[in-house]
Scaffold this motif. Structure first.
Motif, short mmCIF file in Angstrom:
data_model
loop_
_atom_site.label_atom_id
_atom_site.label_comp_id
_atom_site.label_asym_id
_atom_site.label_seq_id
_atom_site.Cartn_x
_atom_site.Cartn_y
_atom_site.Cartn_z
N CYS A 1 -16.47 48.80 14.97
CA CYS A 1 -15.47 49.17 14.10
C CYS A 1 -15.51 50.70 13.81
O CYS A 1 -14.78 51.30 13.31
CB CYS A 1 -15.66 48.37 12.72
N LYS B 1 -10.07 48.46 11.62
CA LYS B 1 -10.50 47.63 12.40
C LYS B 1 -11.27 46.53 11.84
O LYS B 1 -11.43 45.44 12.29
CB LYS B 1 -11.61 48.48 13.60
N ALA B 2 -11.88 46.98 10.81
CA ALA B 2 -12.74 46.13 10.03
C ALA B 2 -11.87 45.01 9.27
O ALA B 2 -12.23 43.69 9.36
CB ALA B 2 -13.76 46.81 8.86
#
Length: 365
Positions: free
Chosen positions: A84, A90-91
């Motif tokens: 990430c 992304k997380a």
């Protein structure tokens, strides 16, 4: 809606960051020992490196002695998942996927993906296993205990004699304000696909057998296992049944919904604890036909999404699968706020419950 907002809404709909951190045993060590310092969840180093804040269920926040405050659960996932990087988006996408928010079907459980999470050391695993064994050893079969009968009565469901439901007294409990007490609890044994015990789900009860109030009223005991190993597990309320319709199994999220389905349909049931674990459950090879009694959540359809992902995977494996979605009966609108599940329908009217499932049960699944 931004992906970060979607992730936060999904976490909230699942009851808090515990639903995410359950996939990271190294963090759950800290959750089970709130306010106490534990080894670093990112590297496994040290013994007093990290702790979660007392409001971690709401915020996902903690403190690391080497680099200070970790302000949010998204920040925590960025630390746990190197891929990430420093990208909250992304997380957030990973969080949504962990909680069943992705409808992408795979031939294997979604949580089988390898994660860059440090292993729990053998000493800590041994301690966790000892806690689990001690709890089970002092528990008794639920059918013998008035607390179980009273709890089922309070939820409007029959008190079936299920060997994997047990009652224990004096069970450790930490409330949302970090006040530690010991309470009664209904224990649901969560078994691995091979039948071995993984951990227990605890439903805390007051002295009258009613469920307690508050955020920490139901909690999984952190399993003495490494990352992802809880995936595939289920609470086996009854054995699978080989009858006129073949070897069949019904699946639900919660224990209470499972007992309602047993009562209303006479089908064998496994309860999977949550939508995420429903999606990853592994059923016996001999089961030919599966009925998924999905929760009809109003928060973006989390329960139904996980049910459909599971159904796609099982169909790819050659199983006959039917997903049943409860419809809110007339008169129930003001009772349910987050959605409707099969327990709601059963409690509203057994006749309504049978009406909603009758057509499916007539089908040659």
């Amino acid at each position: 809606m931004s992906i970060i907002k979607q992730a936060l809404d999904t976490v909230s709909a699942h009851g808090g960051w515990g639903s995410v951190f359950q996939h990271y045993p190294s963090v759950m060590v800290a959750a089970n020992r709130a306010l106490s310092q534990v080894p670093c969840p990112f590297t496994g180093n040290g013994k007093t490196k990290f702790r979660l804040y007392k409001d971690w269920e709401q915020t996902g926040a903690g403190y690391h002695n080497d680099f200070g405050r970790i302000a949010t659960g998204i920040d925590m996932i960025m630390k746990l998942e190197p891929e990430c990087g420093n990208n909250p988006g992304k997380a957030a996408k990973l969080i949504v996927k962990l909680l069943g928010g992705s409808a992408v079907a795979t031939s294997t459980p979604k949580c089988a993906v390898t994660r860059c999470v440090p292993k729990i050391d053998e000493h800590e695993l041994k301690r966790m296993k000892g806690t689990l064994d001690a709890l089970l050893n002092r528990s008794v079969p639920s059918a013998r205990h008035q607390l179980y009968k009273s709890y089922c009565e309070s939820r409007g469901i029959p008190a079936f004699a299920c060997s994997d439901l047990r009652i224990a007294t004096g069970v450790f409990h930490r409330d949302a304000n970090d006040v530690v007490t010991h309470k009664n609890a209904l224990l649901g044994i969560m078994r691995k696909p091979n039948g071995e015990i993984m951990t227990v789900h605890r439903i805390y009860l007051d002295e009258n057998g009613h469920g307690i109030k508050g955020k920490n009223r139901k909690m999984m005991l952190p399993p003495p296992a490494q990352k992802g190993e809880v995936n595939g597990c289920a609470i086996r309320l009854s054995p699978t049944k080989n009858g006129p319709r073949g070897n069949i199994l019904a699946l639900t999220e919660g224990i209470e919904t499972g007992l309602a389905v047993m009562a209303g349909s006479k089908l064998p049931v496994w309860a999977c604890y949550s939508s995420a674990l429903l999606e990853s459950v592994i059923i016996p090879d001999e089961v030919e036909k599966v009925i998924i009694f999905a929760d009809n959540d109003y928060n973006g359809g989390q329960g139904l999404t996980s049910a459909e992902v599971l159904a796609t995977r099982l169909r790819a494996a050659g199983k006959c699968v039917r997903v049943l979605v409860p419809i809110e009966p007339n008169g129930l609108e003001n009772i349910t706020k987050k959605g409707v599940d099969w327990l709601d329908v059963y409690n509203h009217s057994l006749a309504e419950f049978k009406h909603q499932v009758r057509e499916c049960l007539k089908l040659d699944l």
